[in-house]
Design an enzyme around this catalytic site. Sequence first.
Site, PDB file in Angstrom:
ATOM      1  N   HIS A  13      41.972 -37.038  19.279  1.00 19.07           N
ATOM      2  CA  HIS A  13      42.757 -36.892  20.247  1.00 19.07           C
ATOM      3  C   HIS A  13      43.796 -35.832  20.402  1.00 19.07           C
ATOM      4  CE1 HIS A  13      46.311 -37.668  17.771  1.00 19.07           C
ATOM      5  NE2 HIS A  13      45.647 -38.723  17.276  1.00 19.07           N
ATOM      6  N   GLU A  85      43.106 -45.179  13.000  1.00 13.17           N
ATOM      7  CA  GLU A  85      43.438 -44.138  12.252  1.00 13.17           C
ATOM      8  C   GLU A  85      43.669 -44.906  10.807  1.00 13.17           C
ATOM      9  OE1 GLU A  85      43.283 -41.507  10.776  1.00 13.17           O
ATOM     10  OE2 GLU A  85      44.802 -40.073  11.529  1.00 13.17           O
TER      11      GLU A  85
END
Length: 200
Positions: A13, A85
């Site tokens: 990202h 994550e």
Amino acid sequence: MTTSDRRLVLLRHGETEWARLGRHTGVTDVDLTVRGVAQARAAGPLLAALGLRDPLVLTSPRRRAHLTADLAGLSGDRRWDALAEWNYGDYEGRTTPEIREQIPDWTVWTHPCPGGETHETVASRADMVLSTCEAALPDRDVVLVGHGHFSRALIARWIELPVTEGRRVVLSPAGHTVLSYEHGFRTIVTHNVTPEKGIE
């Protein structure tokens, strides 16, 4: 079609404020910065130039990941919890220098995260993700839009190294890595391709 034509692309990202400050960002949903939005948009042409085969786009459930996918022009994405994550547990939101005030030489790759995921758990999750993606690769390329540490864990496991060897590679905001095969072996084709040029 040969196996070398099959590609798994990892896209991190774009920049967030926490990432810019070095704060470990696992479960916290933080927004892209203005720069992060620009990075995500600029990643689009780089990915389009790959000429991917009917790509299956899977994103982390965190907004910073699926917004990056949208801004990069990756349509039809599906959110997948397995791409979240690394869970940093008690170290969520803390920087490495802050953690090292109590634990010298700490890194996520070499030390535990109390209350978070272990290296073994991350490795198992990475292996499951890669196995699932490999099953799709004969028919279409796969793009995984996610995060820095877990993407690096995926790279390590792709080339059959312990997950802790993710410390040997970096993946910048909105950077991408292409994984494939050569002579039947898993390979890294390109790594950490970023759209930094021209982004203010």
